[in-house]
Design a protein around this motif. Structure first.
Motif, mmCIF file in Angstrom:
data_model
loop_
_atom_site.group_PDB
_atom_site.id
_atom_site.type_symbol
_atom_site.label_atom_id
_atom_site.label_comp_id
_atom_site.label_asym_id
_atom_site.label_seq_id
_atom_site.Cartn_x
_atom_site.Cartn_y
_atom_site.Cartn_z
ATOM 1 N N SER A 1 -100.211 -51.755 -25.807
ATOM 2 C CA SER A 1 -99.631 -51.051 -26.948
ATOM 3 C C SER A 1 -100.735 -50.675 -27.943
ATOM 4 O O SER A 1 -101.624 -51.475 -28.227
ATOM 5 N N GLY A 2 -100.692 -49.464 -28.406
ATOM 6 C CA GLY A 2 -101.643 -49.023 -29.424
ATOM 7 C C GLY A 2 -102.969 -48.544 -28.864
ATOM 8 O O GLY A 2 -103.863 -48.138 -29.601
ATOM 9 N N VAL A 3 -103.114 -48.571 -27.543
ATOM 10 C CA VAL A 3 -104.392 -48.195 -26.945
ATOM 11 C C VAL A 3 -104.602 -46.678 -27.039
ATOM 12 O O VAL A 3 -105.729 -46.184 -27.062
ATOM 13 N N GLY A 4 -103.503 -45.937 -27.117
ATOM 14 C CA GLY A 4 -103.628 -44.487 -27.280
ATOM 15 C C GLY A 4 -103.048 -43.672 -26.136
ATOM 16 O O GLY A 4 -103.484 -42.549 -25.890
ATOM 17 N N LYS A 5 -102.052 -44.195 -25.448
ATOM 18 C CA LYS A 5 -101.454 -43.470 -24.320
ATOM 19 C C LYS A 5 -100.720 -42.217 -24.802
ATOM 20 O O LYS A 5 -100.938 -41.116 -24.288
ATOM 21 N N THR A 6 -99.844 -42.426 -25.781
ATOM 22 C CA THR A 6 -99.063 -41.296 -26.275
ATOM 23 C C THR A 6 -99.979 -40.247 -26.904
ATOM 24 O O THR A 6 -99.765 -39.048 -26.732
ATOM 25 N N SER A 7 -101.006 -40.712 -27.587
ATOM 26 C CA SER A 7 -101.949 -39.773 -28.201
ATOM 27 C C SER A 7 -102.692 -38.980 -27.136
ATOM 28 O O SER A 7 -102.883 -37.768 -27.265
ATOM 29 N N PRO B 1 -100.455 -37.437 -32.764
ATOM 30 C CA PRO B 1 -99.939 -38.234 -33.886
ATOM 31 C C PRO B 1 -101.065 -38.986 -34.579
ATOM 32 O O PRO B 1 -102.003 -39.433 -33.926
ATOM 33 N N THR B 2 -100.990 -39.123 -35.901
ATOM 34 C CA THR B 2 -102.058 -39.818 -36.618
ATOM 35 C C THR B 2 -101.720 -41.289 -36.820
ATOM 36 O O THR B 2 -102.589 -42.098 -37.074
ATOM 37 N N HIS C 1 -99.732 -44.861 -35.449
ATOM 38 C CA HIS C 1 -99.186 -45.471 -34.243
ATOM 39 C C HIS C 1 -97.702 -45.717 -34.438
ATOM 40 O O HIS C 1 -97.315 -46.405 -35.365
ATOM 41 N N GLU D 1 -94.691 -47.020 -31.896
ATOM 42 C CA GLU D 1 -94.448 -47.458 -30.531
ATOM 43 C C GLU D 1 -93.499 -46.520 -29.815
ATOM 44 O O GLU D 1 -92.479 -46.128 -30.365
ATOM 45 N N THR D 2 -93.830 -46.197 -28.614
ATOM 46 C CA THR D 2 -92.925 -45.400 -27.796
ATOM 47 C C THR D 2 -91.776 -46.319 -27.368
ATOM 48 O O THR D 2 -92.015 -47.320 -26.718
ATOM 49 N N ASP E 1 -95.583 -49.942 -24.330
ATOM 50 C CA ASP E 1 -95.827 -51.230 -23.686
ATOM 51 C C ASP E 1 -94.769 -52.264 -24.059
ATOM 52 O O ASP E 1 -94.339 -53.057 -23.217
ATOM 53 N N LYS F 1 -110.252 -43.159 -27.867
ATOM 54 C CA LYS F 1 -110.968 -43.346 -29.144
ATOM 55 C C LYS F 1 -112.482 -43.192 -28.942
ATOM 56 O O LYS F 1 -113.280 -43.912 -29.527
ATOM 57 N N ASP G 1 -114.208 -40.906 -29.967
ATOM 58 C CA ASP G 1 -114.800 -40.446 -31.223
ATOM 59 C C ASP G 1 -115.294 -41.622 -32.056
ATOM 60 O O ASP G 1 -116.124 -41.456 -32.939
ATOM 61 N N ASN H 1 -108.855 -38.537 -28.931
ATOM 62 C CA ASN H 1 -107.546 -37.959 -29.266
ATOM 63 C C ASN H 1 -107.469 -37.601 -30.742
ATOM 64 O O ASN H 1 -106.720 -38.199 -31.508
HETATM 65 N N1 LIG Z 1 -109.656 -42.038 -33.749
HETATM 66 C C1 LIG Z 1 -108.837 -42.096 -32.674
HETATM 67 N N2 LIG Z 1 -107.629 -42.652 -32.792
HETATM 68 C C2 LIG Z 1 -106.831 -42.698 -31.711
HETATM 69 C C3 LIG Z 1 -107.240 -42.168 -30.462
HETATM 70 N N3 LIG Z 1 -106.249 -42.354 -29.571
HETATM 71 C C4 LIG Z 1 -105.250 -42.984 -30.230
HETATM 72 N N4 LIG Z 1 -105.602 -43.191 -31.519
HETATM 73 C C5 LIG Z 1 -104.786 -43.877 -32.524
HETATM 74 O O1 LIG Z 1 -104.335 -45.100 -31.992
HETATM 75 C C6 LIG Z 1 -103.014 -45.393 -32.413
HETATM 76 C C7 LIG Z 1 -102.097 -45.717 -31.276
HETATM 77 O O2 LIG Z 1 -101.895 -44.601 -30.455
HETATM 78 P P1 LIG Z 1 -100.615 -44.382 -29.508
HETATM 79 O O3 LIG Z 1 -101.012 -43.242 -28.635
HETATM 80 O O4 LIG Z 1 -99.380 -44.237 -30.273
HETATM 81 O O5 LIG Z 1 -100.543 -45.737 -28.671
HETATM 82 P P2 LIG Z 1 -99.734 -46.059 -27.329
HETATM 83 O O6 LIG Z 1 -100.712 -46.486 -26.297
HETATM 84 O O7 LIG Z 1 -98.863 -44.917 -26.965
HETATM 85 O O8 LIG Z 1 -98.861 -47.316 -27.774
HETATM 86 P P3 LIG Z 1 -97.414 -47.823 -27.282
HETATM 87 O O9 LIG Z 1 -96.493 -46.655 -27.231
HETATM 88 O O10 LIG Z 1 -97.004 -48.823 -28.324
HETATM 89 O O11 LIG Z 1 -97.574 -48.505 -25.948
HETATM 90 C C8 LIG Z 1 -102.566 -44.197 -33.250
HETATM 91 O O12 LIG Z 1 -102.719 -44.516 -34.607
HETATM 92 C C9 LIG Z 1 -103.524 -43.102 -32.841
HETATM 93 O O13 LIG Z 1 -103.760 -42.186 -33.894
HETATM 94 C C10 LIG Z 1 -108.545 -41.565 -30.372
HETATM 95 O O14 LIG Z 1 -108.989 -41.081 -29.325
HETATM 96 N N5 LIG Z 1 -109.299 -41.561 -31.509
#
Ligand SMILES: Nc1nc2c(ncn2[C@@H]2O[C@H](COP(=O)(O)OP(=O)(O)OP(=O)(O)O)[C@@H](O)[C@H]2O)c(=O)[nH]1
Ligand SMILES: [Mg+2]
Lengths: 417, 293
Positions: B92-98, B109-110, B112, B114-115, B147, B204, B206, B234
């Motif tokens: 969770s929070g790793v950035g899948k949805t992003s 999305p800026t 997080h 949870e999906t 997740d 991430k 960047d 992302n």
């Molecule tokens: N700077 C930066 N932030 C990122 C990147 N990818 C994701 N984030 C941030 O990370 C956070 C979590 O991203 P999500 O994509 O919502 O996470 P997720 O993996 O879908 O999480 P779950 O749905 O809970 O399983 C958000 O605040 C995003 O803005 C990236 O490549 N760079």
């Protein structure tokens, strides 16, 4: 409207989460403790503390099922207590929708519940963030709809698709507004209809989704699958179903049901943002309106009722501003003038500041006049209509134009709210 | 109403790893980028014409297709279509949805949030084959599951895994734990013997300055598990110019993904051989080529 929302366990007063809206500092822990403390103090004396008011703020409390306490602190925007109570009820139901009632009532592990509640933040923020919302359902408790013309074709496709999904609950959403729905779908409570639509529109856009949901009134402890499938940009077919068929099966069968009425689906998408069929023409002085069917829990709103840009007609109110004015007008009227819609689980607990409860008659119409615009509302047994006019319309015309508008929007043979 | 969906309540730990650390190779073999697909083709005249089918007229934004719709390549280009299901997996929070928003050209999305279940997205990507010079329109159907939801509701993981052609495991460059957990995470989701493509995507990118995962470690990981590690940032890129649209940022990831998927099909059809098969031949034949046709 700046606001704080606090959620605590009723038993131990442990904070579960807090949300803030607007540019405000987070509340210090001591203040949260005090806010919860006064409420607990009252309840040990068998008094239920519901709401209070400071010079510029309102505070409302709500205990849900004896286990969750919600505290809402908002700037006093002149809205009635009824609207605050409605908001708190919606917040709790949003939590039930995604987490389920069991985990909210039997709190075995607070840390775990905190984690579980995270998935509700977006929906709750959306409820708090009223003015930026494109819809009115959160406020009216009646789900936003679009009124199109070619509904029989779409209705047929929907019924077939829902049957394939081994369900009776389904609808077609146009940017979070219901275009057509099955009979059972309309049998859901107003709050359920509103929250499901809101949930779909707060999620990031996607081709399809499979989201477990608990129906706050219909099935609070047993989850069902809310499946949405995007037909074209902005239009989604939704079904509430059991374990089968899988989302993959639903996608595979999608074309069979929705390819034939594809052109109708496309033209449905065009209804947004006007939200109602172009063959219905209303007075050019109207800048926006909200029409609520209180029986069917449907509401139709539009802040772009004219084909061409009505800003040229001597009004420079932006669409966002129009929405804000209509919301504010609604909040002043419901509770203060019109009786608020009854909430299922919230029997009216004693007196409030709401004037409507002290009135001896049932007002039928009300209005407010400002320099830049005018607001007029009327209610019938079933409908409530709130209209925003430009300043140039003469006072004496408000009543007749509003009545005429209600007629146009509710008496058409092909489209009706 | 109707029969329910089962779900977990209470405190039990779900999906505890039964198989311990498995150090077998998960992937089949690494592909030298550009072996099967022409990576820079999208910059050519023909490639740009093909991209038009998935872009808005202004060429800056991706066109979004409903499930009833699909892009139309110019008729004079003879092309074929292939479709794949790709499961997106990670903490969770790793950035899948992003990442999915980025890859599909949606707004990233800026915050997080949870999906709360499964969210899927179809991404179209035209590519040109090295061997036959044919244009192929890849339809990539990504399946993303939050997740927390995946752990709470039993039906989500099987639904995502069912008939998946590829799994993309995510880690975040700013979360070393998510990188170190990859082998165990992969063992929970797939087995080395199943036939899915496995790839790793580091999000991430960047935030590389704050990263404590080194490039050396990524290379070692690739070699050990025979799984390619891709990288993505992302974030919205504000320096986009006429030629440098968001498509250019995601092209390397999409090309690699398509190349591995294509290779898997070719192996299945017997056109290409896997590394295991080639290993046997290597005893008699000291050829260093990675692929045999
Ligand atoms: N700077 C930066 N932030 C990122 C990147 N990818 C994701 N984030 C941030 O990370 C956070 C979590 O991203 P999500 O994509 O919502 O996470 P997720 O993996 O879908 O999480 P779950 O749905 O809970 O399983 C958000 O605040 C995003 O803005 C990236 O490549 N760079
Ligand atoms: Mg997610």
């Amino acid at each position: 409207m700046a606001a704080y929302l606090l959620c605590l366990t009723t038993g131990g007063g442990v904070p579960l989460f807090s949300r803030t809206k607007g540019e405000i500092k987070t509340l210090p822990f001591a203040v949260i403790g005090t806010l919860n403390g006064v409420h607990m103090f009252a309840s040990t004396h068998n008094i239920e503390l519901l709401a209070t008011q400071t010079k510029d703020a309102k505070i409302a409390w709500k205990v849900c099922h004896g286990s969750i306490t919600l505290i809402l602190v908002t700037r006093d925007d002149g809205g009635s207590d009824a609207c605050l109570r409605h908001l708190l009820a919606a917040v709790f139901d949003a939590m039930v929708l995604l987490v389920g009632l069991d985990d909210l009532i039997n709190i075995k592990n607070v840390e775990r519940l905190k984690r579980e509640l995270k998935c509700c933040y977006k929906l709750i923020d959306c409820l708090l963030d009223q003015c930026n919302s494109q819809v009115f359902g959160d406020l009216t408790g009646a789900v936003d709809v679009v009124l199109g013309q070619e509904n029989t074709l779409l209705q047929g496709a929907l019924e077939g698709f829902v049957e394939y999904a081994d369900s009776t609950y389904g609808c077609l959403l146009v940017r979070g507004k219901v275009a057509v729905a099955t009979k059972k779908w309309w049998g859901l409570t107003g709050m359920e209809l509103v929250l499901i639509s809101l949930l779909v529109s707060t999620l990031p856009p996607g081709s399809s989704r499979d989201i477990p949901v608990f129906l706050p009134q219909g099935s609070p402890t047993v989850p069902h699958r809310l499946c949405t499938l995007q037909l074209t940009a902005g239009v989604e077919a939704c079904v509430l179903c059991g374990p089968a068929p899988s989302l993959a099966r639903l996608s595979d069968e999608l074309a069979r049901y929705w390819r034939p009425p594809y052109e109708s689906v496309r033209s449905l998408a065009q209804l947004h943002p006007r939200n109602f069929s172009h063959h219905l023409r209303i007075d050019p002085n109207i800048l926006g309106f909200v029409l609520v069917n209180t029986e069917a829990h449907r509401c139709l709103c539009s802040v772009q009722p004219r084909h061409e840009d009505s800003r040229r007609e001597g009004s420079n109110l932006s669409y966002t501003r129009r929405r804000a004015i209509l919301r504010s007008f609604y909040k002043h009227t419901i509770g203060h003038v019109y009786a608020p819609p009854r909430l299922k689980d919230d029997p009216n607990l004693g007196p409030t500041d709401d004037i409507s409860e002290r009135l001896l008659h049932r007002p039928q119409e009300t209005y407010m006049l400002f320099d830049a615009y005018k607001c007029y509302s009327l209610q019938t047994a079933v409908y409530r209509l709130f209209v925003l006019y430009g300043a140039q319309i003469p006072h004496y015309a408000l009543r007749s134009v509003t009545r005429k508008t209600l007629e146009i929007l509710t008496k058409d043979k092909q489209v009706r709210l | 109403m109707f029969s329910s969906v089962s779900y977990q309540t209470g405190c039990q730990e779900t999906h505890a790893s039964k198989s311990g650390l498995n150090l077998m190779k998960f992937g089949e073999m690494l592909i030298q980028p550009g072996t099967l697909l022409q990576y820079d083709w999208y910059k050519s005249w023909e490639g740009r014409e093909s991209l038009l089918s998935i872009l808005h007229r202004n060429m800056h934004h991706r066109k979004l297709f409903g499930l009833l719709e699909e892009p139309l390549l110019p008729v004079q280009f003879s092309s074929s279509d292939v479709q794949y299901k790709i499961f997106v997996s990670g903490r969770s929070g790793v950035g899948k949805t992003s990442a999915l928003a980025k890859l599909s050209g949606n707004e990233v999305p800026t915050m997080h949030s949870e999906t709360p279940g499964i969210q899927t997205q179809v991404v179209y990507w035209p590519a040109k084959l090295v061997q036959t010079n044919k244009i192929v329109m890849f339809r990539l159907h990504f399946w993303d599951a939050g997740d927390a939801a995946l752990k709470k509701f039993d039906h989500i993981l099987p639904a995502c895994k069912e008939n998946a052609d590829a799994v993309v495991f995510h880690f975040s460059f700013t979360d070393r734990g998510s990188f170190e957990d990859l082998p165990r995470h992969m063992a929970r989701i797939v087995s080395p013997s199943d036939n899915t493509c496995k790839l790793v995507l580091g999000t991430k990118y960047d935030q590389l300055a704050h990263s404590d995962v080194t490039h050396q470690e990524l290379r070692e990981f690739e070699q050990q598990y025979k799984i390619p590690v891709l990288k993505i940032a992302n974030i919205a890129n504000y320096e986009q110019s006429e030629l440098q649209t968001e498509v250019h940022e995601v092209a390397p990831v999409l090309n690699t993904l398509c190349e591995y998927l294509w290779r898997r099909d070719q192996v299945a059809a017997g056109v290409l051989q896997t590394e295991r098969q080639t290993d046997e031949q290597r005893h008699s034949d000291e050829d260093q080529m990675v692929l045999y046709f």
